[in-house]
Motif scaffolding. Structure first.
Motif, PDB file in Angstrom:
ATOM      1  N   ASN A  34       0.850  -1.188   0.000  1.00 30.31           N
ATOM      2  CA  ASN A  34       0.000   0.000   0.000  1.00 30.31           C
ATOM      3  C   ASN A  34       0.888   1.241   0.000  1.00 30.31           C
ATOM      4  O   ASN A  34       1.468   1.594   1.027  1.00 30.31           O
ATOM      5  CB  ASN A  34      -0.910   0.019   1.240  1.00 30.31           C
ATOM      6  N   THR A  41      -8.637  11.506  -0.896  1.00 32.98           N
ATOM      7  CA  THR A  41     -10.081  11.278  -0.871  1.00 32.98           C
ATOM      8  C   THR A  41     -10.450   9.865  -1.316  1.00 32.98           C
ATOM      9  O   THR A  41      -9.693   9.199  -2.018  1.00 32.98           O
ATOM     10  CB  THR A  41     -10.805  12.277  -1.776  1.00 32.98           C
ATOM     11  N   GLN A  42     -11.633   9.454  -0.883  1.00 34.52           N
ATOM     12  CA  GLN A  42     -12.308   8.260  -1.362  1.00 34.52           C
ATOM     13  C   GLN A  42     -13.678   8.710  -1.890  1.00 34.52           C
ATOM     14  O   GLN A  42     -14.086   9.853  -1.662  1.00 34.52           O
ATOM     15  CB  GLN A  42     -12.486   7.253  -0.223  1.00 34.52           C
ATOM     16  N   PRO A  43     -14.404   7.838  -2.585  1.00 39.51           N
ATOM     17  CA  PRO A  43     -15.733   8.234  -3.066  1.00 39.51           C
ATOM     18  C   PRO A  43     -16.658   8.690  -1.944  1.00 39.51           C
ATOM     19  O   PRO A  43     -17.512   9.558  -2.141  1.00 39.51           O
ATOM     20  CB  PRO A  43     -16.253   6.957  -3.741  1.00 39.51           C
ATOM     21  N   GLU A  44     -16.480   8.119  -0.731  1.00 41.70           N
ATOM     22  CA  GLU A  44     -17.374   8.441   0.383  1.00 41.70           C
ATOM     23  C   GLU A  44     -16.922   9.666   1.186  1.00 41.70           C
ATOM     24  O   GLU A  44     -17.621  10.108   2.102  1.00 41.70           O
ATOM     25  CB  GLU A  44     -17.463   7.243   1.340  1.00 41.70           C
ATOM     26  N   THR A  45     -15.755  10.214   0.874  1.00 40.34           N
ATOM     27  CA  THR A  45     -15.231  11.347   1.647  1.00 40.34           C
ATOM     28  C   THR A  45     -16.163  12.552   1.546  1.00 40.34           C
ATOM     29  O   THR A  45     -16.606  12.926   0.455  1.00 40.34           O
ATOM     30  CB  THR A  45     -13.829  11.741   1.146  1.00 40.34           C
ATOM     31  N   ARG A  49     -14.342  18.773  -3.118  1.00 38.77           N
ATOM     32  CA  ARG A  49     -13.086  18.302  -3.709  1.00 38.77           C
ATOM     33  C   ARG A  49     -12.272  19.475  -4.235  1.00 38.77           C
ATOM     34  O   ARG A  49     -12.797  20.349  -4.923  1.00 38.77           O
ATOM     35  CB  ARG A  49     -13.356  17.344  -4.862  1.00 38.77           C
ATOM     36  N   ASN A  75     -10.781  17.585   8.493  1.00 39.85           N
ATOM     37  CA  ASN A  75     -11.801  17.199   7.522  1.00 39.85           C
ATOM     38  C   ASN A  75     -12.713  18.388   7.204  1.00 39.85           C
ATOM     39  O   ASN A  75     -12.465  19.519   7.644  1.00 39.85           O
ATOM     40  CB  ASN A  75     -12.591  15.979   8.014  1.00 39.85           C
ATOM     41  N   ALA A  95     -13.940   8.161   6.087  1.00 38.94           N
ATOM     42  CA  ALA A  95     -13.398   8.005   4.734  1.00 38.94           C
ATOM     43  C   ALA A  95     -12.348   9.062   4.422  1.00 38.94           C
ATOM     44  O   ALA A  95     -12.006   9.275   3.260  1.00 38.94           O
ATOM     45  CB  ALA A  95     -14.532   8.070   3.702  1.00 38.94           C
ATOM     46  N   PHE A  96     -11.838   9.721   5.475  1.00 37.69           N
ATOM     47  CA  PHE A  96     -10.829  10.754   5.246  1.00 37.69           C
ATOM     48  C   PHE A  96      -9.783  10.696   6.350  1.00 37.69           C
ATOM     49  O   PHE A  96     -10.055  11.014   7.502  1.00 37.69           O
ATOM     50  CB  PHE A  96     -11.475  12.140   5.211  1.00 37.69           C
ATOM     51  N   ARG A  97      -8.570  10.284   5.975  1.00 38.82           N
ATOM     52  CA  ARG A  97      -7.466  10.196   6.922  1.00 38.82           C
ATOM     53  C   ARG A  97      -6.847  11.566   7.178  1.00 38.82           C
ATOM     54  O   ARG A  97      -6.326  11.841   8.254  1.00 38.82           O
ATOM     55  CB  ARG A  97      -6.411   9.222   6.394  1.00 38.82           C
ATOM     56  N   THR A 115      -7.574  16.467  -2.643  1.00 37.58           N
ATOM     57  CA  THR A 115      -8.084  16.404  -1.275  1.00 37.58           C
ATOM     58  C   THR A 115      -9.427  17.117  -1.195  1.00 37.58           C
ATOM     59  O   THR A 115     -10.119  17.266  -2.205  1.00 37.58           O
ATOM     60  CB  THR A 115      -7.046  17.012  -0.302  1.00 37.58           C
TER      61      THR A 115
END
Length: 207
Positions: A34, A41-45, A49, A75, A95-97, A115
């Motif tokens: 990884n 981002t992910q789709p669920e974030t 954008r 976030n 969904a956001f680190r 992001t």
């Protein structure tokens, strides 16, 4: 017995090993299952954008082409995904680190992050900080990583009240931390160039 003082160990600037160890794909090594990258981002974030891009320049105005940058941010609600953030009134986003790593392009010197725009964060003293992104920069020729912040030009009212920006006495120096937006179709891009020394040097923080 007289006290003996050992000589200081010679320092060394960050070199190519930074990419091999921290961003091996940029150096042509696929060794991690990884890989860390510039997409936060992910789709669920949740949140709007945005793209952050720019270049890092040395004192002569020449782009530095072997830079490694890391960003961390709150976030969309203004809360960090970290146990040290005690803003219990703000939700976390699973969904956001809020952390990413990017290398500048070895040919052009450009870096890029995908992001979301962060929310305003309440500082330790209870004062509200304007939306911002924290950056750490390291490259060949830099002994210690440089810490800075990026603020948003379209958050001018919040920027005027930001306690960190207001610590910078000269207004012209504050401008080195402001990124300006540009629409490219559906993409909202904030341009943030960093200058490591010279007349236009970016404000860096001693952390």
């Amino acid at each position: 017995m007289p006290q003996q003082y050992l000589p200081e160990t010679p320092s060394q600037t960050a070199g190519p090993y930074v990419h091999i160890g921290l961003a091996p794909l940029a150096a042509g090594f696929d060794i991690f299952e990884n890989n860390f990258n510039q997409v936060l981002t992910q789709p669920e974030t949740q949140g709007e954008r945005i793209t952050i891009e720019g270049r890092v320049f040395d004192g002569s105005g020449t782009p530095i082409r072997d830079v490694l940058l890391e960003i961390w941010q709150a976030n969309a609600h203004g809360r960090y995904n970290h146990p040290g953030d005690q803003q219990q009134d703000k939700p976390l986003d699973g969904a956001f680190r809020g952390w990413g790593r990017s290398c500048s392009d070895f040919e052009t010197g450009h870096y890029r992050f995908e992001t979301i725009k962060p929310g305003a964060v309440c500082g330790r003293d209870g004062r509200l900080m304007a939306p911002h992104v924290n950056l750490w920069i390291v490259a060949r020729g830099i002994n210690l990583g440089l810490h800075t912040r990026m603020y948003f030009a379209d958050e001018d009212a919040a920027n005027q009240q930001d306690p960190v920006l207001n610590l910078i006495e000269l207004e012209v120096r504050r401008k080195t931390l402001i990124a300006h937006p540009e629409r490219r179709g559906d993409e909202l891009v904030y341009r943030f160039d960093i200058v490591v020394q010279g007349e236009r040097e970016t404000v860096f923080f001693d952390l």
